[in-house]
Enzyme design. Structure first.
Site, PDB file in Angstrom:
ATOM      1  N   GLY A  59       0.524  -1.388   0.077  1.00 26.15           N
ATOM      2  CA  GLY A  59      -0.024   0.298   0.255  1.00 26.15           C
ATOM      3  C   GLY A  59       0.693   1.206  -0.378  1.00 26.15           C
ATOM      4  O   GLY A  59       0.114   2.018  -0.354  1.00 26.15           O
ATOM      5  N   GLU A 101       4.125  -6.237   1.419  1.00 26.51           N
ATOM      6  CA  GLU A 101       3.883  -6.931   0.014  1.00 26.51           C
ATOM      7  C   GLU A 101       3.810  -5.492  -0.760  1.00 26.51           C
ATOM      8  O   GLU A 101       2.964  -5.397  -1.157  1.00 26.51           O
ATOM      9  CB  GLU A 101       2.620  -7.454   0.637  1.00 26.51           C
ATOM     10  N   GLY A 154       3.875  -3.424  -4.117  1.00 25.74           N
ATOM     11  CA  GLY A 154       3.324  -4.309  -5.525  1.00 25.74           C
ATOM     12  C   GLY A 154       3.767  -2.783  -6.149  1.00 25.74           C
ATOM     13  O   GLY A 154       4.859  -2.549  -7.137  1.00 25.74           O
ATOM     14  N   ARG A 155       2.491  -1.506  -5.760  1.00 25.55           N
ATOM     15  CA  ARG A 155       2.576  -0.184  -6.401  1.00 25.55           C
ATOM     16  C   ARG A 155       4.355   0.563  -6.635  1.00 25.55           C
ATOM     17  O   ARG A 155       4.755   0.681  -7.899  1.00 25.55           O
ATOM     18  CB  ARG A 155       1.628   0.538  -6.343  1.00 25.55           C
ATOM     19  N   TYR A 176     -11.158   4.148 -10.584  1.00 26.10           N
ATOM     20  CA  TYR A 176     -10.873   5.158  -9.379  1.00 26.10           C
ATOM     21  C   TYR A 176     -10.616   6.266  -9.899  1.00 26.10           C
ATOM     22  O   TYR A 176      -9.695   6.822  -8.894  1.00 26.10           O
ATOM     23  CB  TYR A 176      -9.304   4.780  -9.035  1.00 26.10           C
ATOM     24  N   CYS A 210     -14.875   3.026 -26.690  1.00 26.72           N
ATOM     25  CA  CYS A 210     -16.777   3.768 -27.503  1.00 26.72           C
ATOM     26  C   CYS A 210     -17.160   3.493 -25.882  1.00 26.72           C
ATOM     27  O   CYS A 210     -18.257   2.757 -25.671  1.00 26.72           O
ATOM     28  CB  CYS A 210     -17.857   2.410 -28.619  1.00 26.72           C
ATOM     29  N   TYR A 213      -0.617  -1.816 -12.393  1.00 28.71           N
ATOM     30  CA  TYR A 213      -1.917  -2.497 -12.308  1.00 28.71           C
ATOM     31  C   TYR A 213      -2.332  -2.078 -14.087  1.00 28.71           C
ATOM     32  O   TYR A 213      -3.718  -1.071 -13.828  1.00 28.71           O
ATOM     33  CB  TYR A 213      -2.875  -1.998 -11.060  1.00 28.71           C
TER      34      TYR A 213
HETATM   35  N1  LLP Z   1      -1.186  -6.984  -0.341  1.00 34.42           N
HETATM   36  C1  LLP Z   1      -2.087  -7.781  -0.278  1.00 34.42           C
HETATM   37  C2  LLP Z   1      -2.970  -8.172   0.454  1.00 34.42           C
HETATM   38  C3  LLP Z   1      -3.234  -6.645  -1.256  1.00 34.42           C
HETATM   39  O1  LLP Z   1      -4.253  -6.558  -1.211  1.00 34.42           O
HETATM   40  C4  LLP Z   1      -2.600  -5.580  -1.968  1.00 34.42           C
HETATM   41  C5  LLP Z   1      -2.991  -5.111  -3.185  1.00 34.42           C
HETATM   42  C6  LLP Z   1      -0.817  -5.225  -1.807  1.00 34.42           C
HETATM   43  C7  LLP Z   1      -0.303  -6.163  -1.242  1.00 34.42           C
HETATM   44  C8  LLP Z   1      -0.051  -4.269  -2.507  1.00 34.42           C
HETATM   45  O2  LLP Z   1      -0.769  -3.176  -2.865  1.00 34.42           O
HETATM   46  P1  LLP Z   1       0.028  -2.107  -3.165  1.00 34.42           P
HETATM   47  O3  LLP Z   1       1.803  -1.624  -1.887  1.00 34.42           O
HETATM   48  O4  LLP Z   1       0.367  -2.293  -4.973  1.00 34.42           O
HETATM   49  O5  LLP Z   1      -0.612  -0.658  -2.939  1.00 34.42           O
HETATM   50  N2  LLP Z   1      -5.912  -2.482  -8.743  1.00 34.42           N
HETATM   51  C9  LLP Z   1      -6.431  -0.679  -7.781  1.00 34.42           C
HETATM   52  C10 LLP Z   1      -5.197  -1.586  -6.522  1.00 34.42           C
HETATM   53  C11 LLP Z   1      -5.470  -2.515  -6.066  1.00 34.42           C
HETATM   54  C12 LLP Z   1      -4.751  -3.292  -4.813  1.00 34.42           C
HETATM   55  C13 LLP Z   1      -5.618  -4.149  -3.943  1.00 34.42           C
HETATM   56  N3  LLP Z   1      -5.063  -4.933  -2.846  1.00 34.42           N
HETATM   57  C14 LLP Z   1      -5.169  -0.024  -8.334  1.00 34.42           C
HETATM   58  O6  LLP Z   1      -4.739   0.208  -9.474  1.00 34.42           O
HETATM   59  O7  LLP Z   1      -5.272   1.292  -7.670  1.00 34.42           O
END
Ligand code: LLP
Length: 418
Positions: free
Chosen positions: A235, A277, A279-280, A321, A348, A377
């Protein structure tokens, strides 16, 4: 004035060579970011681990990078696990998430020997126990808890609140722990929480930590259950536009680890092994998307729409979003902005707008637009709406581009049709 370069590579030449829309990712930037998290979080300690969230970006090359860098992987479906298996990603470094795993997913996870299941319910843990018994193994499980703390972010990506489909509610944890006591083939290692995504600072994470740590202490004292592992989710926010000013990652993460350290010291609780964890944070700013301008519509007295050859299918985030991005006119880089335009996708669907109101040099058909910060994403959420194919990915390493994922073919798009 000239062409925009990304990681030392001319974006216009990339568009000419590989076609558009095109995802361009920087292996160097991904690697640098993985190492930065490793150094500020793990610092060489064996009781800390970084599990990259596959949902943000997952390709064979990404798995190669993660394997090389010694990172773990958070998967959330059989599909993500499938690719990890294909690439012989070390199973012990995989955490299998998901609020509604199928039986087959659980079986596959056991078969491959994933290091951890992150589970939202006792019913699922029972199933994990049954499958582990059949396989003659012991599965390691973390219980995902909803800490009742909302991530300070868009409501669609806030996950930690009490009224959420994710995680066991706090009030059910004690009962769940005793119910799980009978499962012989499950080792309950600890807990997981994830408050939300794109959080600009760690305030929600620290608040959630206090809640979870207090819960852990209570469980130790009343149930004799001592959690060995705490997974603090991801997050960590990134900068999409000038309006985003994320807390530096070292500060974000150190604030969390210090909170755990202090709590354990004061309460006498054993320090759990810690996991994050992200991601982004690892991939978003390591990627851009290139488009070719197809149309310019100037409404007299109104807006100017720049139509590009992609949009919702390769990046549904603005529509879902209200996500904001910055962009540059890659073949007129450095030219002062002349007009405020809206960059529209080709679907479209009037909601298919990539960027509202951005100042750009005057654009014309054939120009190349680079939308920045699209590394997370975008490819993983790409879709075939209007039967557009999914763009290719070019990966740049040491200033050299290479094709990493081929553009989806029409044949592949319709391969399932009978
Ligand atoms: N761990 C868990 C359990 C999660 O549900 C998520 C993201 C992450 C880690 C990684 O989160 P990050 O570090 O990437 O923020 N599709 C949406 C984002 C959904 C995120 C869902 N869970 C977007 O494009 O913003």
């Amino acid at each position: 004035m000239g062409n925009y370069t990304f990681c030392g590579v001319d974006a216009v030449e990339l568009a000419e060579k590989y076609g558009t829309p095109l995802y361009v990712m920087s292996e160097d930037e991904i690697t640098r970011r993985l190492r930065e998290i490793k150094s500020c979080f793990e610092g060489g300690r064996a009781d800390r681990a970084t599990f990259f969230a596959a949902k943000s970006f997952l390709t064979k090359d990404m798995l190669r990078i993660l394997t090389r860098e010694g990172a773990g992987l958070d998967v959330v479906s059989e599909g993500e696990l499938y690719l990890a298996r294909e690439m012989a990603f070390p199973p012990e470094r995989i955490a299998f998430h998901g609020n509604s795993k199928t039986e087959l997913e659980i079986t596959r996870g056991i078969e491959y020997g994933v290091g951890k299941f992150v589970s939202d319910s006792v019913e699922e843990i029972e199933l994990i126990d049954a499958r582990a018994r059949l396989a003659g193994v012991k599965a390691h499980v973390l219980i995902r808890v909803a800490p009742g703390v909302e991530g300070h972010t868009h409501r669609h990506i806030s996950t930690g609140g009490a009224d959420s489909k994710f995680g066991l509610s706090l009030s059910s944890v004690t009962e769940a722990i005793s119910l799980c006591g009978v499962f012989k083939n499950v080792s309950l290692d600890g807990f997981h929480f994830h408050v939300g995504s794109q959080c600009m600072d760690n305030s929600a994470h620290v608040e959630a930590l206090r809640v979870i740590l207090t819960m852990m202490l209570k469980l130790r004292d009343t149930n004799g259950f001592e959690a060995r592992t705490l997974d603090m989710g991801g997050g960590f926010g990134v900068r999409y536009t000038d309006n985003d000013s994320p807390q530096p990652i070292a500060e974000f993460i150190c604030g969390m680890t210090e909170c755990v350290g202090k709590f354990c010291k004061e309460s006498g609780m054993t320090m759990p092994a810690l996991i994050v964890e992200p991601g982004r944070w690892v991939t978003a700013e390591a990627g851009i998307t290139l488009y070719t301008v197809g149309s310019v519509k100037r409404i007299p007295g109104g807006r100017t729409y720049i139509g590009v050859d992609g949009g919702f299918p390769d990046n549904p985030r603005p529509a879902l979003y209200d996500a904001k991005y910055e962009a540059v006119l890659a073949n007129k880089f450095g030219v002062p902005p002349e007009e405020t335009v809206t960059i529209a996708g080709k679907c479209c669907e009037s909601g298919d707008v990539l960027i509202h109101d951005i100042a750009l040099p005057r654009a014309a058909r054939g120009d190349i637009i680079a939308v920045l910060g699209t590394g997370a994403y975008n490819h993983t959420m790409a879709n075939n709406y209007n039967k557009n194919t999914i763009p290719a990915i070019v990966m740049i390493k040491d200033g050299k581009p290479r094709l990493s994922v081929r553009r989806q073919s029409f044949a592949a798009m319709f391969a399932g049709d009978i």
